[in-house]
Design a protein around this motif. Structure first.
Motif, mmCIF file in Angstrom:
data_model
loop_
_atom_site.group_PDB
_atom_site.id
_atom_site.type_symbol
_atom_site.label_atom_id
_atom_site.label_comp_id
_atom_site.label_asym_id
_atom_site.label_seq_id
_atom_site.Cartn_x
_atom_site.Cartn_y
_atom_site.Cartn_z
ATOM 1 N N ARG A 266 51.227 90.784 -1.067
ATOM 2 C CA ARG A 266 51.677 90.268 0.233
ATOM 3 C C ARG A 266 52.816 89.267 0.010
ATOM 4 O O ARG A 266 52.861 88.586 -1.023
ATOM 5 N N ARG A 267 53.688 89.139 1.000
ATOM 6 C CA ARG A 267 54.805 88.202 0.882
ATOM 7 C C ARG A 267 54.506 86.936 1.669
ATOM 8 O O ARG A 267 54.163 86.996 2.852
ATOM 9 N N TYR A 268 54.624 85.796 1.005
ATOM 10 C CA TYR A 268 54.413 84.521 1.683
ATOM 11 C C TYR A 268 55.528 84.309 2.702
ATOM 12 O O TYR A 268 56.697 84.478 2.401
ATOM 13 N N GLY A 269 55.145 83.964 3.916
ATOM 14 C CA GLY A 269 56.118 83.758 4.986
ATOM 15 C C GLY A 269 56.243 84.932 5.925
ATOM 16 O O GLY A 269 56.922 84.845 6.952
ATOM 17 N N ALA A 270 55.558 86.039 5.612
ATOM 18 C CA ALA A 270 55.696 87.232 6.441
ATOM 19 C C ALA A 270 54.643 87.314 7.532
ATOM 20 O O ALA A 270 54.861 87.949 8.567
ATOM 21 N N ASN A 271 53.474 86.688 7.307
ATOM 22 C CA ASN A 271 52.366 86.798 8.255
ATOM 23 C C ASN A 271 51.600 85.482 8.278
ATOM 24 O O ASN A 271 51.192 84.984 7.215
ATOM 25 N N HIS A 272 51.368 84.926 9.465
ATOM 26 C CA HIS A 272 50.734 83.609 9.564
ATOM 27 C C HIS A 272 49.346 83.595 8.924
ATOM 28 O O HIS A 272 49.025 82.679 8.142
ATOM 29 N N ASP A 273 48.514 84.580 9.253
ATOM 30 C CA ASP A 273 47.149 84.586 8.720
ATOM 31 C C ASP A 273 47.147 84.687 7.204
ATOM 32 O O ASP A 273 46.376 84.011 6.511
ATOM 33 N N ASP A 274 48.019 85.555 6.662
ATOM 34 C CA ASP A 274 48.111 85.671 5.206
ATOM 35 C C ASP A 274 48.605 84.365 4.578
ATOM 36 O O ASP A 274 48.149 83.968 3.496
ATOM 37 N N ASP A 275 49.556 83.700 5.235
ATOM 38 C CA ASP A 275 50.073 82.429 4.717
ATOM 39 C C ASP A 275 48.955 81.392 4.610
ATOM 40 O O ASP A 275 48.846 80.671 3.617
ATOM 41 N N VAL A 276 48.116 81.313 5.652
ATOM 42 C CA VAL A 276 46.991 80.368 5.625
ATOM 43 C C VAL A 276 46.064 80.692 4.459
ATOM 44 O O VAL A 276 45.612 79.788 3.731
ATOM 45 N N ARG A 277 45.776 81.965 4.255
ATOM 46 C CA ARG A 277 44.886 82.365 3.160
ATOM 47 C C ARG A 277 45.478 81.993 1.801
ATOM 48 O O ARG A 277 44.766 81.506 0.921
ATOM 49 N N MET A 278 46.767 82.212 1.614
ATOM 50 C CA MET A 278 47.395 81.851 0.336
ATOM 51 C C MET A 278 47.372 80.348 0.120
ATOM 52 O O MET A 278 47.182 79.868 -1.010
#
Length: 885
Positions: A266-278
């Protein structure tokens, strides 16, 4: 500006201004009311409160801290971190408001090339307590701040106290304005996303009591010595100085985030939920790394539970990023590399830390598999009942028993097309937290008020003479009864005695306290316990067995010589076993805890598998060989750095002072930091007899051993047992194992033959029982008692065989028997009987109610039981009546 540079500039700045640089204390707090060090001032509380005289007039530190009260906010805001570093400067009755404000402003606004942080003064705002006119005038005169950038706020934000009676005072906070892109204008009072608090100056100047809440208390008077306690958030300054949006993107945290992104694809900065998880992963992995470097191991309670929660939340976040396999090897290595410049110990101890992390990850991944099976079953049942919402108690069970975070349950339920009864889950969680808070509060209440020791500690440290003598003449400095100072204690009372000197060892370093007596003119005291309630002070809990003891009288401490001998044998034996463990298993078998008392020792160590009998014997043999070799035991005091350079081993996670005591056994064969009492030569240990080896958590094992005369007594009792067995079995000791093996084999064969005979006997009873079938209502009923059986399984087999004998008829078989002195009932129904309305579960429950117990089961087969054997006929009649009806 790198985080390590920001840290070093802080220490250099205050060192140049006369502050003693104090290394960070452990994340594991000495304060019994705290799980962790939650603020930079925690290690200095005894000095700030006057409980212990401050060893320096002013100090500075960059303190490691852990806070988990806002764990759900991690990753969602720019500044919430579980692990953080608090830079602090402290004055103990030296400078006050003017000095604190002046130095803070200088450091913040001095250009970077001048050793400061180079903040533009126009970007800084301050808040002060609403009544603190003095602070306002100082900010104007020292910093030149205009009135509009100084805001007055109330007690809820700008007044500090511990929540208990004691020192308190107003505080002044410094904020950085990130600019209009981050929020509305108007200062810190309007927006805490745009205006980030970076520094808090606490002016500790009052004594308060009658504390009802954060804002409801009574100011008693001004303190005779006014103190300064400040804290600057290192991560907050770092993300501002590094030009990033949040603390998760600074140089000490971002590498873990990037590694999580790379692993997940996944790319950091591409999806809010993924960003929170990272961001959660980056924060939690770093926090776990630092906790484990300070000796915390995953467990189901206390600090270990918090650590386990952080690790499991990290695994959950990776799973929600689409990664189901192990990732800790890469993530923890990235965090180690980012943190080792500031904290070299994370690299030095990394093999142990990694072992703990990987072991916990492996365990939880297995747990996830088990929990997923439970969830899948619950989803199937929910859908089968036509409901669209998973029960809240199921979600709570998954959280509480299997460690499933609610977010993971929500995600997996959503994938199955179900919602979750979140309200019911939240209610159960609230109830659990309320119970935990009530328990913590009750425990907190029983803790002694440490302020009672302040006057005693002010007279100096208690001198411990027990390394060289067992009898010491001293003076009674103070007496406490029920936690309150008293002038005398009389026969029959239990009291605490504070002495100027003592030969009695206070419990510490895993060694139990000494046993002994304290005597004087006209009194004798039995020593029940010896502790160190505060640093530098030893307290003796005693029972006054005769006479009356008063403050100021001479007293002599007498150590129980036999007990001390056993305690020194056990403590030196612990060092021997530890050295032997590492010799056999390697350096990763690092001691993580210990306890020893006369005749007994236990040692916890990092390892992820049980010891084989051969390995256990080898460790025991190496330990006893060291005893045989009569190795010299030498103790020395030296600076901590010198001790480490000599290779002295520190107990993983233990806290040590600047000067430490090093115990050598056979020179470098065993060299450890230790303040306990020890033998003079290894031969004095006598004997090591390892009697137990077990698991005490993921990647942690425990060895238990008897020592000295206790070890000999165990061997003697085992020898007597072997002698008795050889006599009874008429064999030689060297043939005993084979003889017992033969007997076990014969016994198993006999049990198998008996089972066959019993099964045949049961089958022989089937035709007779089937012949007793009587038409009852719409079914054929066999309702009989079969006497005494060995197990409920036998009765179940008999009922099923009778049902089978009756063929396709609508039949019900209800049998009872006595099993283990209690009545047991089994009901079996045929398909035709069930079509006619007969239900085995309901019938078994009916019988069980008559028998005085409980029962139930499926419609085709069910079981019940009770306690009243005399009610068996009535229970069978109840079945007959029910079926007639």
């Amino acid at each position: 500006m790198q985080t390590a540079d920001i840290r070093q500039r802080w220490l250099d700045f205050f060192a140049e201004r006369g502050h003693t640089v104090v290394p960070s204390a452990s994340l594991v707090s000495d304060d019994p009311t705290l799980l962790f060090t939650v603020a930079g001032m925690v290690p200095f509380v005894p000095y700030l409160t006057g409980l212990v005289p401050a060893p320096y007039p002013r100090a500075t530190s960059v303190q490691k801290c852990i806070r988990t009260n806002d764990i759900e906010e991690v990753g969602k805001t720019p500044r919430h971190g579980t692990f953080f570093q608090m830079s602090g400067n402290f004055s103990f009755g030296d400078y006050f408001k003017e000095g604190a404000i002046s130095m803070a402003w200088d450091l913040l606004t001095t250009p970077e090339d001048g050793g400061g942080y180079g903040f533009d003064p126009n970007d800084l705002w301050v808040t002060v307590f609403e009544d603190d006119d003095e602070a306002i005038e100082l900010w104007k005169s020292i910093a030149g701040l205009p009135e509009e950038r100084i805001q007055r706020l109330g007690k809820d934000t700008n007044y500090w106290h511990t929540g208990q009676p004691g020192p308190a005072g107003p505080c002044s906070e410094i904020f950085f304005d990130r600019g209009p892109a981050y929020g509305a204008d108007g200062g810190p009072a309007t927006d805490d996303d745009r205006y980030v608090e970076i520094w808090n100056l606490v002016f500790m100047q009052y004594l308060i009591d009658d504390v009802k809440s954060k804002t409801d208390f009574r100011i008693v008077k001004e303190l005779p010595k006014k103190n300064i306690d400040t804290g600057m958030g290192l991560e907050r300054v770092a993300f501002i100085k590094q030009g990033v949006d949040n603390m998760y993107e600074i140089d000490q945290v971002r590498p873990v985030l990037d590694r999580a992104a790379e692993i997940s694809g996944r790319r950091y900065g591409a999806n809010h939920d993924d960003d929170v998880r990272m961001r959660v992963i980056a924060d939690h992995v770093r926090s776990a790394l630092m906790l484990m470097s300070d000796g915390v191991s995953p467990s189901n309670e206390g600090r270990g539970y918090i650590l386990r929660r952080l690790l499991r939340r990290s695994i959950r976040a990776m799973r929600l990023l689409g990664v189901e396999g192990p990732t800790f090897r890469e993530l923890f290595a990235a965090s180690r590399d980012a943190m080792k410049a500031a904290y070299p110990e994370v690299a030095t101890d990394y093999s142990h830390i990694e072992q703990l992390a990987l072991g916990e990850e492996e365990t939880f991944l297995r747990t996830l598999t088990a929990g997923t099976a439970i969830l899948d079953l619950a989803v199937t049942k929910t859908k089968g009942s036509g409901r669209g919402e998973l029960a809240g108690d199921t979600a709570f069970l998954l959280h509480d028993t299997y460690g499933f975070p609610i977010e993971l349950t929500l995600e997996m339920a959503d994938e199955a097309g179900l919602a979750v009864d979140r309200a019911a889950f939240d209610t159960l969680m609230t109830e659990q937290r309320s119970r935990a808070k009530a328990d913590a509060k009750s425990k907190k209440k029983v803790l002694a008020d440490l302020s009672v020791y302040a006057d005693f500690r002010a007279k100096g440290e208690t001198i411990f003479t027990g390394y060289s003598e067992l009898t010491t003449a001293s003076t009674v400095l103070g007496l406490l009864v029920d936690g309150r100072p008293v002038p005398v204690a009389t026969a029959g009372q239990t009291a605490e005695v504070i002495l100027a000197e003592t030969s009695l060892y206070a419990e510490s370093g895993g060694q139990a306290p000494d046993q002994g007596r304290i005597v004087g003119d006209g009194f004798e005291l039995e020593v029940l316990d010896v502790q160190k309630p505060i640093k530098g002070l030893i307290s003796h809990t005693v029972k006054v067995t005769s006479g009356e003891v008063g403050v100021g009288v001479p007293a002599t401490t007498l150590v129980d010589e036999e007990y001390r001998r056993g305690a020194t044998q056990a403590h030196s034996g612990t060092h021997l076993v530890h050295a032997a463990l590492r010799q056999v298993l390697g350096p990763n078998a690092h001691q993580s805890g210990s306890f020893n008392k006369a005749g007994y020792l236990r040692l916890d160590y990092g390892w992820n598998s049980a010891l084989s009998p051969e390995t256990r014997s080898e460790i025991e043999e190496i330990s006893n060989a060291a005893i045989r070799d009569n190795l010299e035991v030498v103790t020395r005091e030296m600076p901590l750095d010198e001790a480490k350079s000599l290779g002295a081993m520190a107990l993983f996670g233990e806290k040590y002072g600047d000067v430490v005591r090093v115990v050598d056994i056979g020179g470098p064969w065993s060299r450890e930091l230790c303040a306990g009492t020890h033998v003079s030569t290894s031969a004095e240990v006598g004997m090591i007899n390892i009697v137990g080896e077990s698991s005490v958590g993921a990647s942690n094992r425990r060895v238990e051993s008897l020592v000295g005369l206790d070890a000999f007594r165990r061997f003697a009792s085992e020898r007597a047992l072997v002698s008795e067995l050889t006599s009874t079995l008429k064999t030689r000791p060297d043939q005993l194992v084979d003889r017992v093996g033969e007997l076990v084999t014969s016994l198993k064969a006999a049990e198998k033959r008996i089972q066959q005979f019993e099964a045949r006997a049961l089958n022989d009873r089937v035709p007779a029982l089937a012949s007793k079938a009587v038409r009852t209502g719409e079914v054929l009923l066999v309702a009989e008692t079969v006497g005494t059986l060995g197990s409920g399984d036998e009765l179940r087999s008999l009922a099923l065989a009778v049902r089978s004998q009756l063929g396709d008829a609508a039949s019900v078989v209800a049998l009872t028997a006595e099993v283990g002195g209690k009545p047991v009932a089994i009901v079996a129904t045929s398909p035709a009987a069930r079509e006619a309305g007969a239900n085995a579960g309901a019938l078994a429950k009916t019988m069980a109610n008559v028998l005085g117990g409980g029962g139930g089961g499926k419609p085709d087969l069910a079981q019940g039981g009770g306690s009243d054997l005399g009610a068996i006929p009535a229970a069978l009649d109840a079945v007959r009546s029910t079926l007639r009806g």
